[in-house]
Scaffold this active site. Structure first.
Site, short mmCIF file in Angstrom:
data_model
loop_
_atom_site.label_atom_id
_atom_site.label_comp_id
_atom_site.label_asym_id
_atom_site.label_seq_id
_atom_site.Cartn_x
_atom_site.Cartn_y
_atom_site.Cartn_z
N ASP A 48 46.76 15.30 9.28
CA ASP A 48 48.21 15.16 9.50
C ASP A 48 48.82 14.24 8.45
O ASP A 48 48.36 13.12 8.25
CB ASP A 48 48.45 14.55 10.89
CG ASP A 48 49.93 14.35 11.18
OD1 ASP A 48 50.57 15.33 11.61
OD2 ASP A 48 50.46 13.24 10.95
N TYR A 53 55.10 9.66 4.42
CA TYR A 53 53.97 8.73 4.32
C TYR A 53 53.62 8.41 2.86
O TYR A 53 52.85 7.50 2.59
CB TYR A 53 52.72 9.27 5.04
CG TYR A 53 52.92 9.62 6.50
CD1 TYR A 53 54.03 9.17 7.21
CD2 TYR A 53 52.00 10.41 7.19
CE1 TYR A 53 54.23 9.51 8.53
CE2 TYR A 53 52.19 10.75 8.51
CZ TYR A 53 53.30 10.30 9.18
OH TYR A 53 53.48 10.64 10.49
N LYS A 82 55.22 17.35 6.88
CA LYS A 82 56.52 17.37 7.58
C LYS A 82 57.69 17.19 6.63
O LYS A 82 57.59 16.47 5.63
CB LYS A 82 56.55 16.24 8.63
CG LYS A 82 55.30 16.13 9.48
CD LYS A 82 55.39 15.05 10.54
CE LYS A 82 54.04 14.78 11.19
NZ LYS A 82 53.30 13.64 10.59
N HIS A 115 60.24 16.66 10.86
CA HIS A 115 59.72 15.36 11.33
C HIS A 115 60.57 14.76 12.44
O HIS A 115 60.06 14.08 13.33
CB HIS A 115 59.63 14.40 10.14
CG HIS A 115 58.67 13.27 10.31
ND1 HIS A 115 57.91 12.76 9.28
CD2 HIS A 115 58.31 12.55 11.39
CE1 HIS A 115 57.16 11.78 9.73
NE2 HIS A 115 57.39 11.63 11.01
N1 LIG Z 1 55.58 12.48 13.94
C1 LIG Z 1 55.82 11.18 13.97
O1 LIG Z 1 56.99 10.75 14.00
C2 LIG Z 1 54.69 10.22 13.97
C3 LIG Z 1 53.43 10.65 13.62
N2 LIG Z 1 52.36 9.79 13.64
C4 LIG Z 1 51.04 10.34 13.24
O2 LIG Z 1 50.09 9.98 14.23
C5 LIG Z 1 49.03 9.24 13.65
C6 LIG Z 1 48.46 8.25 14.64
O3 LIG Z 1 49.42 7.33 15.08
P1 LIG Z 1 49.33 5.78 14.73
O4 LIG Z 1 50.67 5.20 14.84
O5 LIG Z 1 48.64 5.61 13.44
O6 LIG Z 1 48.54 5.16 15.95
P2 LIG Z 1 47.10 5.31 16.66
O7 LIG Z 1 47.39 5.40 18.11
O8 LIG Z 1 46.30 6.38 16.03
O9 LIG Z 1 46.49 3.90 16.39
C7 LIG Z 1 46.04 3.50 15.14
C8 LIG Z 1 45.57 2.05 15.21
O10 LIG Z 1 44.45 1.94 16.10
C9 LIG Z 1 43.34 1.36 15.42
N3 LIG Z 1 42.14 2.13 15.85
C10 LIG Z 1 41.77 3.36 15.46
N4 LIG Z 1 40.65 3.77 16.08
C11 LIG Z 1 40.28 2.75 16.89
C12 LIG Z 1 39.19 2.58 17.78
N5 LIG Z 1 38.28 3.52 17.96
N6 LIG Z 1 39.11 1.40 18.44
C13 LIG Z 1 40.04 0.42 18.25
N7 LIG Z 1 41.09 0.54 17.42
C14 LIG Z 1 41.22 1.69 16.74
C15 LIG Z 1 43.62 1.54 13.96
O11 LIG Z 1 43.05 0.48 13.21
P3 LIG Z 1 41.84 0.71 12.14
O12 LIG Z 1 42.41 1.52 11.01
O13 LIG Z 1 41.49 -0.68 11.73
O14 LIG Z 1 40.74 1.42 12.86
C16 LIG Z 1 45.14 1.49 13.89
O15 LIG Z 1 45.59 0.15 13.84
C17 LIG Z 1 49.67 8.62 12.41
O16 LIG Z 1 48.72 8.17 11.48
C18 LIG Z 1 50.53 9.75 11.91
O17 LIG Z 1 49.71 10.68 11.23
C19 LIG Z 1 52.53 8.50 14.06
C20 LIG Z 1 53.76 8.02 14.41
C21 LIG Z 1 54.96 8.83 14.37
O1 LIG Z 2 55.65 9.39 11.31
C1 LIG Z 2 56.02 8.24 11.40
C2 LIG Z 2 57.43 7.93 11.55
O2 LIG Z 2 57.83 6.63 11.30
C3 LIG Z 2 56.95 5.57 11.58
C4 LIG Z 2 57.54 4.26 11.19
O3 LIG Z 2 58.86 4.13 11.61
C5 LIG Z 2 55.60 5.84 10.95
O4 LIG Z 2 54.70 4.79 11.16
C6 LIG Z 2 55.07 7.11 11.50
O5 LIG Z 2 53.80 7.45 11.07
#
Ligand SMILES: NC(=O)C1=CN([C@@H]2O[C@H](COP(=O)(O)OP(=O)(O)OC[C@H]3O[C@@H](n4cnc5c(N)ncnc54)[C@H](OP(=O)(O)O)[C@@H]3O)[C@@H](O)[C@H]2O)C=CC1
Ligand SMILES: O=C1CO[C@H](CO)[C@@H](O)[C@@H]1O
Length: 317
Positions: A48, A53, A82, A115
């Site tokens: 994704d 990003y 997106k 998005h």
């Molecule tokens: N469409 C949209 O508007 C959005 C899309 N997204 C998408 O969704 C994805 C995931 O969402 P995101 O906000 O990153 O949040 P997540 O819920 O995936 O959480 C990510 C965090 O959790 C930590 N983590 C990951 N695996 C573990 C584990 N097994 N145990 C403990 N901690 C863990 C990571 O740290 P570490 O790296 O240190 O493991 C990081 O800080 C994004 O990367 C993006 O691709 C996100 C937000 C908005």
């Molecule tokens: O998709 C996204 C939209 O915006 C967020 C921040 O405001 C991002 O972190 C996320 O991954």
């Protein structure tokens, strides 16, 4: 530790194409090259990303290397990107998809999403209150006709907005990507999508610890409740000899929702897809269901005044 790639099950989109039942989230740029290598080695095939990003170029280079070295075929990969908030106009669709394809060094993506239903102006990032989601969707359909994306979908749209798209479309959305985790289970939206053959992808499936970091970076002193520290989640994890993250991701899989956890740590990248060797029982599911609290981390408050702001009227916790 076992280092063989994990075999991931798959679901079927309304186009008839398969989609892996878990994906790899990549928001943010730093360290992606190593992390993406680890993710592909671990067995993730659904990646994704988003124009927003700003990591598509690095991603494109990593993927090209895997393909050139014969370790991966393009058709085995499920690539999602997106349309950015600042490109949310009909003419932005071909422009930004073309740019994404160039950056990703591929002829097509597997899924292209709008998005956000709310748009920003291209020049100064201010609100563009003229956003017309139906007109944008018609351009999305044309990209699919042209073979530049194999499927099209939505992100951060609410039910009323999806209904408007369904009513005014030739090609129906294949997927909806929304915030979804133990504290925001989105039952109504998930049921609505099931009825309409739209697969739901869960973003921030671990409760987005990165959002806490995001706030800290902006100097916001906000402490968010941590899904992975919840005592019920931890107890269920101990019962199955799994981690809290594995339990909440497995919960998504058993609901037919596709989680896209993000990690830049090799061990946690592996851990997050190692969820196909255990099953949550009815009691676990009931307990996890009881954690739903309507807590939204991604409120996109900067868009709150946009006519298409999707979360207006929602009771904020
Ligand atoms: N469409 C949209 O508007 C959005 C899309 N997204 C998408 O969704 C994805 C995931 O969402 P995101 O906000 O990153 O949040 P997540 O819920 O995936 O959480 C990510 C965090 O959790 C930590 N983590 C990951 N695996 C573990 C584990 N097994 N145990 C403990 N901690 C863990 C990571 O740290 P570490 O790296 O240190 O493991 C990081 O800080 C994004 O990367 C993006 O691709 C996100 C937000 C908005
Ligand atoms: O998709 C996204 C939209 O915006 C967020 C921040 O405001 C991002 O972190 C996320 O991954």
């Amino acid at each position: 530790a076992d280092t063989k790639p994990v075999n991931i099950s798959s679901l079927t989109l309304n186009t008839g194409k398969k989609i892996p039942s878990i994906g790899y989230g990549t928001s943010g740029v730093n360290g992606l090259e190593a992390a993406l290598n680890s993710a592909l080695e671990a067995g993730y095939r659904y990646i994704d990303t988003s124009t927003y990003y700003r990591n598509e170029k690095v991603m494109g280079n990593v993927i090209k290397k895997w393909i050139t070295e014969g370790k991966l075929r393009r058709e085995d990969l499920f690539l999602l990107t997106k349309l950015p908030f600042f490109g949310n106009r009909p003419e932005g669709v071909p422009k930004y998809l073309k740019q994404s394809l160039e950056n990703l060094q591929t002829d097509y993506v597997d899924l292209y999403l709008i998005h956000s239903p709310a748009g920003l102006k291209e020049n100064d990032g201010g609100l563009d209150s003229t956003t017309d989601i139906v007109a944008i969707w018609k351009e999305m359909e044309k990209q699919m006709d042209a073979g530049l994306t194999k499927a099209i979908g939505l992100s951060n749209f609410n039910k009323t907005q999806i209904e408007r798209i369904l009513k005014n479309s030739r090609i129906k959305p294949s997927s909806l990507q929304v915030e979804l985790h133990a504290y925001l289970q989105q039952n109504e939206l998930v049921d609505f999508c099931k009825e309409n053959n739209i697969l739901v992808t869960a973003y921030a499936p671990l409760g987005s610890r990165s959002m806490t970091a995001y706030n800290a970076n902006r100097g916001n002193n906000v402490t968010l409740p941590d899904v992975l520290e919840n005592p019920i989640v931890k107890r269920i994890a101990a019962k199955h000899s799994k981690t809290a993250a594995q339990v909440v991701l497995r919960f998504d899989i058993q609901r037919g929702v596709i989680p896209i956890p993000r990690s830049y740590n090799t061990e946690r990248i592996r851990q997050n897809i190692d969820i196909f060797d255990f099953e949550l029982d009815d009691k676990d599911i009931e307990e996890l269901k009881s954690l739903d609290a309507g807590i939204r981390f991604f409120k996109f408050s900067e868009m709150a005044k946009h006519p298409e702001y999707p979360f207006r009227g929602e009771v904020q916790k």
